[in-house]
Motif scaffolding. Structure first.
Motif, PDB file in Angstrom:
ATOM      1  N   ASN A 128       0.829  -1.210   0.000  1.00  0.00           N
ATOM      2  CA  ASN A 128       0.000   0.000   0.000  1.00  0.00           C
ATOM      3  C   ASN A 128       0.858   1.253   0.000  1.00  0.00           C
ATOM      4  OD1 ASN A 128      -1.971  -1.926   0.343  1.00  0.00           O
ATOM      5  ND2 ASN A 128      -2.999  -0.883   2.024  1.00  0.00           N
ATOM      6  N   THR A 129       1.989   1.165   0.703  1.00  0.00           N
ATOM      7  CA  THR A 129       2.873   2.323   0.808  1.00  0.00           C
ATOM      8  C   THR A 129       3.435   2.707  -0.551  1.00  0.00           C
ATOM      9  OG1 THR A 129       3.452   1.643   3.053  1.00  0.00           O
ATOM     10  CG2 THR A 129       4.919   3.212   1.985  1.00  0.00           C
ATOM     11  N   ILE A 130       4.039   1.728  -1.220  1.00  0.00           N
ATOM     12  CA  ILE A 130       4.702   2.029  -2.488  1.00  0.00           C
ATOM     13  C   ILE A 130       3.686   2.326  -3.584  1.00  0.00           C
ATOM     14  CG2 ILE A 130       4.940  -0.345  -3.362  1.00  0.00           C
ATOM     15  CD1 ILE A 130       7.905   0.539  -4.032  1.00  0.00           C
ATOM     16  N   GLU A 131       2.528   1.661  -3.551  1.00  0.00           N
ATOM     17  CA  GLU A 131       1.500   1.920  -4.561  1.00  0.00           C
ATOM     18  C   GLU A 131       0.857   3.297  -4.368  1.00  0.00           C
ATOM     19  OE1 GLU A 131       0.190   0.302  -7.256  1.00  0.00           O
ATOM     20  OE2 GLU A 131       1.719  -1.250  -7.196  1.00  0.00           O
ATOM     21  N   SER A 132       0.919   3.807  -3.147  1.00  0.00           N
ATOM     22  CA  SER A 132       0.335   5.120  -2.872  1.00  0.00           C
ATOM     23  C   SER A 132       1.338   6.245  -3.070  1.00  0.00           C
ATOM     24  CB  SER A 132      -0.207   5.164  -1.437  1.00  0.00           C
ATOM     25  OG  SER A 132      -1.162   4.146  -1.243  1.00  0.00           O
ATOM     26  N   GLY A 133       2.596   5.877  -3.349  1.00  0.00           N
ATOM     27  CA  GLY A 133       3.612   6.890  -3.597  1.00  0.00           C
ATOM     28  C   GLY A 133       4.114   7.567  -2.333  1.00  0.00           C
ATOM     29  N   ILE A 134       4.066   6.832  -1.182  1.00  0.00           N
ATOM     30  CA  ILE A 134       4.564   7.393   0.073  1.00  0.00           C
ATOM     31  C   ILE A 134       5.671   6.495   0.618  1.00  0.00           C
ATOM     32  CG2 ILE A 134       2.376   8.526   0.614  1.00  0.00           C
ATOM     33  CD1 ILE A 134       1.761   6.247   2.541  1.00  0.00           C
ATOM     34  N   ASP A 135       6.351   6.957   1.677  1.00  0.00           N
ATOM     35  CA  ASP A 135       7.463   6.176   2.213  1.00  0.00           C
ATOM     36  C   ASP A 135       7.101   5.444   3.499  1.00  0.00           C
ATOM     37  OD1 ASP A 135       7.199   8.506   3.641  1.00  0.00           O
ATOM     38  OD2 ASP A 135       9.345   8.922   3.794  1.00  0.00           O
ATOM     39  N   ASP A 136       6.326   6.057   4.384  1.00  0.00           N
ATOM     40  CA  ASP A 136       6.016   5.496   5.695  1.00  0.00           C
ATOM     41  C   ASP A 136       4.519   5.676   5.950  1.00  0.00           C
ATOM     42  OD1 ASP A 136       5.619   4.913   8.358  1.00  0.00           O
ATOM     43  OD2 ASP A 136       7.262   6.153   9.106  1.00  0.00           O
ATOM     44  N   PRO A 137       3.761   4.574   6.070  1.00  0.00           N
ATOM     45  CA  PRO A 137       2.307   4.720   6.209  1.00  0.00           C
ATOM     46  C   PRO A 137       1.865   5.265   7.562  1.00  0.00           C
ATOM     47  CG  PRO A 137       2.927   2.424   6.462  1.00  0.00           C
ATOM     48  CD  PRO A 137       4.178   3.152   6.052  1.00  0.00           C
ATOM     49  N   TRP A 138       2.772   5.338   8.533  1.00  0.00           N
ATOM     50  CA  TRP A 138       2.363   5.731   9.881  1.00  0.00           C
ATOM     51  C   TRP A 138       2.641   7.210  10.186  1.00  0.00           C
ATOM     52  CZ3 TRP A 138      -0.790   2.157  10.297  1.00  0.00           C
ATOM     53  CH2 TRP A 138      -0.483   0.846   9.931  1.00  0.00           C
ATOM     54  N   LYS A 139       3.176   7.952   9.233  1.00  0.00           N
ATOM     55  CA  LYS A 139       3.270   9.402   9.402  1.00  0.00           C
ATOM     56  C   LYS A 139       1.866   9.992   9.256  1.00  0.00           C
ATOM     57  CE  LYS A 139       7.931  10.011   7.455  1.00  0.00           C
ATOM     58  NZ  LYS A 139       8.686  10.559   6.289  1.00  0.00           N
ATOM     59  N   PRO A 140       1.504  10.950  10.098  1.00  0.00           N
ATOM     60  CA  PRO A 140       0.137  11.516  10.022  1.00  0.00           C
ATOM     61  C   PRO A 140      -0.256  12.006   8.636  1.00  0.00           C
ATOM     62  CG  PRO A 140       1.233  12.253  12.019  1.00  0.00           C
ATOM     63  CD  PRO A 140       2.271  11.503  11.223  1.00  0.00           C
ATOM     64  N   GLU A 141       0.688  12.678   7.951  1.00  0.00           N
ATOM     65  CA  GLU A 141       0.342  13.204   6.628  1.00  0.00           C
ATOM     66  C   GLU A 141       0.144  12.078   5.607  1.00  0.00           C
ATOM     67  OE1 GLU A 141       4.912  13.635   7.008  1.00  0.00           O
ATOM     68  OE2 GLU A 141       3.136  13.696   8.300  1.00  0.00           O
ATOM     69  N   ASN A 142       0.881  10.962   5.795  1.00  0.00           N
ATOM     70  CA  ASN A 142       0.712   9.828   4.877  1.00  0.00           C
ATOM     71  C   ASN A 142      -0.551   9.035   5.185  1.00  0.00           C
ATOM     72  OD1 ASN A 142       3.024  10.537   3.535  1.00  0.00           O
ATOM     73  ND2 ASN A 142       4.336   9.043   4.564  1.00  0.00           N
ATOM     74  N   MET A 143      -0.896   8.947   6.470  1.00  0.00           N
ATOM     75  CA  MET A 143      -2.168   8.313   6.824  1.00  0.00           C
ATOM     76  C   MET A 143      -3.328   9.101   6.229  1.00  0.00           C
ATOM     77  SD  MET A 143      -1.411   7.237  10.784  1.00  0.00           S
ATOM     78  CE  MET A 143      -2.872   6.261  11.056  1.00  0.00           C
ATOM     79  N   ASP A 144      -3.178  10.415   6.229  1.00  0.00           N
ATOM     80  CA  ASP A 144      -4.210  11.272   5.642  1.00  0.00           C
ATOM     81  C   ASP A 144      -4.344  11.003   4.147  1.00  0.00           C
ATOM     82  OD1 ASP A 144      -6.098  13.534   5.931  1.00  0.00           O
ATOM     83  OD2 ASP A 144      -4.692  14.556   4.607  1.00  0.00           O
ATOM     84  N   LYS A 145      -3.194  10.854   3.457  1.00  0.00           N
ATOM     85  CA  LYS A 145      -3.246  10.572   2.019  1.00  0.00           C
ATOM     86  C   LYS A 145      -3.886   9.208   1.753  1.00  0.00           C
ATOM     87  CE  LYS A 145      -0.689  10.136  -2.287  1.00  0.00           C
ATOM     88  NZ  LYS A 145       0.569  10.185  -3.037  1.00  0.00           N
ATOM     89  N   LEU A 146      -3.498   8.202   2.561  1.00  0.00           N
ATOM     90  CA  LEU A 146      -4.067   6.862   2.394  1.00  0.00           C
ATOM     91  C   LEU A 146      -5.575   6.878   2.623  1.00  0.00           C
ATOM     92  CD1 LEU A 146      -1.317   4.752   4.185  1.00  0.00           C
ATOM     93  CD2 LEU A 146      -1.951   4.546   1.777  1.00  0.00           C
ATOM     94  N   MET A 147      -6.023   7.615   3.628  1.00  0.00           N
ATOM     95  CA  MET A 147      -7.466   7.693   3.883  1.00  0.00           C
ATOM     96  C   MET A 147      -8.195   8.341   2.723  1.00  0.00           C
ATOM     97  SD  MET A 147      -8.457   6.097   6.519  1.00  0.00           S
ATOM     98  CE  MET A 147     -10.149   6.589   6.242  1.00  0.00           C
ATOM     99  N   LYS A 148      -7.598   9.373   2.147  1.00  0.00           N
ATOM    100  CA  LYS A 148      -8.261  10.060   1.038  1.00  0.00           C
ATOM    101  C   LYS A 148      -8.184   9.267  -0.266  1.00  0.00           C
ATOM    102  CE  LYS A 148      -7.998  14.638   3.058  1.00  0.00           C
ATOM    103  NZ  LYS A 148      -7.323  15.953   3.089  1.00  0.00           N
ATOM    104  N   MET A 149      -7.362   8.210  -0.279  1.00  0.00           N
ATOM    105  CA  MET A 149      -7.345   7.273  -1.416  1.00  0.00           C
ATOM    106  C   MET A 149      -8.227   6.055  -1.141  1.00  0.00           C
ATOM    107  SD  MET A 149      -3.332   7.241  -2.609  1.00  0.00           S
ATOM    108  CE  MET A 149      -3.603   5.958  -3.848  1.00  0.00           C
ATOM    109  N   SER A 150      -8.947   6.067  -0.014  1.00  0.00           N
ATOM    110  CA  SER A 150      -9.729   4.899   0.415  1.00  0.00           C
ATOM    111  C   SER A 150     -11.217   5.095   0.139  1.00  0.00           C
ATOM    112  CB  SER A 150      -9.533   4.659   1.915  1.00  0.00           C
ATOM    113  OG  SER A 150      -8.179   4.400   2.229  1.00  0.00           O
ATOM    114  N   PRO A 151     -11.892   4.092  -0.398  1.00  0.00           N
ATOM    115  CA  PRO A 151     -13.335   4.214  -0.654  1.00  0.00           C
ATOM    116  C   PRO A 151     -14.152   4.532   0.600  1.00  0.00           C
ATOM    117  CG  PRO A 151     -12.433   2.336  -1.850  1.00  0.00           C
ATOM    118  CD  PRO A 151     -11.329   2.844  -0.970  1.00  0.00           C
ATOM    119  N   ILE A 152     -13.731   4.017   1.758  1.00  0.00           N
ATOM    120  CA  ILE A 152     -14.509   4.224   2.985  1.00  0.00           C
ATOM    121  C   ILE A 152     -14.636   5.713   3.315  1.00  0.00           C
ATOM    122  CG2 ILE A 152     -12.595   4.117   4.659  1.00  0.00           C
ATOM    123  CD1 ILE A 152     -15.803   2.139   5.126  1.00  0.00           C
TER     124      ILE A 152
END
Length: 580
Positions: A479-503
């Motif tokens: 998920n990290t590499i497919e989303s174009g981020i380095d660390d999924p647990w950084k707040p800003e990266n969690m925000d990006k992952l959430m905004k890429m999520s259907p939920i």
């Protein structure tokens, strides 16, 4: 093909092997709630237990694996002899000191399990209590040559030299290397980081492997690489095969190194054919609108097994085609070319249409038989499917084009394809959408962005990219590499992952949605479907969650047969309810 039982009544050629005695092949079929397989020599059945696989001759004797666990030797004049049993046998080859075996020890299934690394469970295997190791059977006993908290994934030998591929240095993220086995030591042959899908060796001890050295890059194009000669070759647009099907043959990518010739499969768009590399040149050996699933090559002779949209499993050898399903003929799709490549099975312009979205995202649809496509077409649905940006077979730039942009340009491609098909064929009926894995992500995503679909069925899907990072066997890196981020647990990266999520956009959904999931899916865990289902129900959307006990991520291709039949029946009922 009118009933689900008929749909799954086909026989598939799952293995082929050439030798001095001729052609061995294995056929696989479903009987009750079980997969069965038997071995054939020159198209005549020679085993009858229904659990035999991996056949090969060594001299006069036939060797094969029984029940996936026991190696058997059958001499031409005596009784068969069970040589040894492991928890699982994946592959075996002959060596001057005995038989080399990739296998797993018997799982003791202790009550508790302690996880000490990121990769502690894996889809299709469960908790990793055992790992794939290299063994040697010397005629009397089995001893371990290579084992550890990693997997030995392939082995090749010329009878003397031994090389393996293994996930020794990058097991957590599934990267692999080629090693030479020298006594109790392993000497690494590959440089850098990458993937090894198959390894082969010729009689002179030259080695080749199928893979890449591009690190964690699920979109990377595979090549045939000779690591000790610093040479690499591309077969078509992609060495190997990423074209999907729901056939239950269990086919794997393969490489044969015979004298100075290397043979493997290569993909161009939705087609996969056989290629040969010799004298530093790549030559295409087969040609057609088909997907080669298996092959063997020996002394200049080629046998290959392929599928087409109309025929599930065909074997070509010496100019003759063998068809284990002579009475089966699927409807032929029409190629639809626009900005992307796609296909359509149109039964009636006024009939309802089902859009299928493939998984991966770096796999592809193409010229393979789909049990499900044919089933729905026979039940009066138009079936359409395409290869949006992210699909493999069109070059690495195209495959990488969805990275960091899931649900962006790839969704545009899909919606434009639907529009093209509607205009081309004058379709007037309702449209439904379905897909699995990344196709399940896209199904969930697309119904948050448009109300054009009258029904959706989302399988083994993704709804929350953040929670998946902590629950999936590969999510923490994939998920990290497919989303174009380095660390999924950084707040800003969690925000990006959430905004890429259907939920995140579930309040927009108006489409009746069925979610189908295997309870033992560790790739896209069932919590992904549970979240989306609860959110839909709380928002008053007609929805159902179908859970299949004992099934993992492969539930639609190699799940429990009764579950697969029930799944198809339920999908038909859902689409009949909302699209008719």
């Amino acid at each position: 093909m009118d009933t689900v039982e008929e749909a799954y009544s086909i026989r598939l050629i799952s293995e082929v092997k050439l030798g001095e005695k001729g052609l061995l092949h294995t056929e696989t079929w479903i009987e009750g709630n079980e997969y069965k397989s038997s071995i054939y020599l020159n198209k005549r059945r020679i085993t009858f237990g229904g659990k035999e696989s991996l056949p090969t001759f060594n001299g006069e004797d036939l060797y094969y694996v029984l029940n996936g666990r026991t190696l058997v030797r059958q001499s031409p004049y005596g009784e068969s002899k069970r040589l040894f049993t492991l928890g699982k046998i994946h592959k075996f080859v002959f060596h001057k000191d005995g038989i080399l075996v990739i296998g797993e020890k018997k799982d003791k299934k202790e009550g508790h399990f302690v996880a000490k690394k990121l990769k502690y469970r894996f889809d299709g295997r469960g908790l990793l209590r055992t790992r794939m190791s290299l063994f040697l059977f010397d005629g009397k006993k089995v001893r371990t040559l290579v084992e550890g908290d990693f997997d030995v994934t392939d082995v090749a030998t010329n009878g003397k030299r031994i090389v393996i591929s293994a996930t020794k240095e990058n097991d957590d993220v599934g990267l692999s290397d080629v090693y030479e086995v020298e006594g109790n030591e392993l000497r690494k042959i590959t440089r850098g980081e990458g993937i090894v899908s198959a390894v082969a060796m010729n009689d002179d001890g030259q080695i080749a492997y199928l893979g890449h050295r591009k690190g964690k890059a699920p979109w990377a194009v595979k090549e045939v690489i000779l690591p000790e000669e610093d040479k690499s070759y591309l077969c078509g647009n992609y060495c190997g095969n990423s074209v999907l099907t729901d056939l239950f043959d269990g086919a794997k990518e393969k490489l044969v190194f015979s004298r100075g010739e290397i043979v493997t499969t290569g993909q161009v768009g939705g087609k996969t054919n056989v290629y040969k590399i010799s004298d530093n040149k790549v030559e295409q050996l087969t040609d057609g609108d088909m997907v080669v699933r298996n092959f063997d090559y020996l002394n200049g002779e080629l046998v290959y097994v392929y599928t087409t949209p109309e025929k599930p499993s065909l074997m070509q050898y010496k100019g003759e085609i063998y068809d284990p399903n002579p009475l089966v003929r699927g409807l032929k799709p029409e190629l639809v070319k626009g900005d992307i490549e796609g296909w359509a099975i149109i039964v009636d312009k006024n009939a309802p249409t089902i859009l299928f979205i493939h998984g991966g995202p770096h796999t592809a649809y193409g010229y393979s038989y789909f049990i499900e496509f044919q089933f729905f077409a026979k039940h009066g649905f138009n079936v359409i499917y395409s290869n949006p940006r992210g699909s493999q077979g069109y070059g690495e730039d195209f495959a990488k084009a969805c990275v960091g942009d899931w649900g962006g340009k790839d969704m545009e491609d899909i919606l434009n394809f639907v529009k093209t098909v509607k205009e081309k064929y004058g379709l007037t009926g309702k449209i439904g959408v379905t897909g699995g894995s990344y196709g399940g992500f896209m199904t969930n995503w697309i119904i948050t962005k448009t109300d054009m679909f009258s029904a959706a069925i989302s399988e083994r899907s993704i709804s929350n990219l953040v929670s998946m990072c902590g629950t999936s066997d590969i999510g923490f890196w994939f998920n990290t590499i497919e989303s174009g981020i380095d660390d999924p647990w950084k707040p800003e990266n969690m925000d990006k992952l959430m905004k890429m999520s259907p939920i995140y956009y579930v309040k927009n959904v108006k489409t009746p949605t069925m979610l189908i999931h295997g309870e033992e899916d560790y790739r896209c865990p069932i919590e992904q479907a549970e979240q989306f289902f609860i959110a839909l129900k709380m928002n008053g959307i007609d929805s159902e969650l179908v859970r299949y006990k004992g099934d993992g991520h492969e539930h639609a291709r190699r799940g429990k047969p009764n579950n697969m039949k029930d799944r198809l029946r339920r999908k038909l009922e859902w689409f009949n309810k909302y699209l008719r």
